[in-house]
Write a protein that holds these residues in place. Structure first.
Motif, PDB file in Angstrom:
ATOM      1  N   VAL A  94       4.129  -6.534   8.562  1.00 20.57           N
ATOM      2  CA  VAL A  94       3.034  -6.470   7.589  1.00 20.57           C
ATOM      3  C   VAL A  94       2.773  -5.020   7.204  1.00 20.57           C
ATOM      4  O   VAL A  94       2.586  -4.700   6.027  1.00 20.57           O
ATOM      5  N   GLU A 153       5.640  -3.798   4.980  1.00 27.63           N
ATOM      6  CA  GLU A 153       5.538  -4.423   3.665  1.00 27.63           C
ATOM      7  C   GLU A 153       4.434  -3.755   2.837  1.00 27.63           C
ATOM      8  O   GLU A 153       4.617  -3.492   1.640  1.00 27.63           O
ATOM      9  N   THR A 154       3.321  -3.440   3.477  1.00 21.92           N
ATOM     10  CA  THR A 154       2.221  -2.770   2.785  1.00 21.92           C
ATOM     11  C   THR A 154       2.644  -1.395   2.283  1.00 21.92           C
ATOM     12  O   THR A 154       2.331  -1.008   1.158  1.00 21.92           O
TER      13      THR A 154
END
Length: 53
Positions: free
Chosen positions: A4, A7-8
């Motif tokens: 996560v 991806e951010t």
């Protein structure tokens, strides 16, 4: 969780056009979530330390 975070970071690069040094220099105070804005005011640069000769 690491996926996560990565991806951010990638999405921030893609959608904002921010440079790597600018991303590395960001502080939480540079991000305004309510206005959906990021303030870019500095950049991080890596330098090579060289001897006298």
């Amino acid at each position: 969780m690491k996926e996560v975070e990565e991806e951010t970071i990638y999405e921030t690069f893609i959608f904002t056009g921010i440079r790597r040094g600018e991303m590395l220099a960001l502080k939480w105070s540079d991000i305004d979530f309510e206005k959906a804005k990021i303030r870019i005011s500095r950049s991080l640069a890596r330098t090579v330390k060289r001897g006298l000769f």
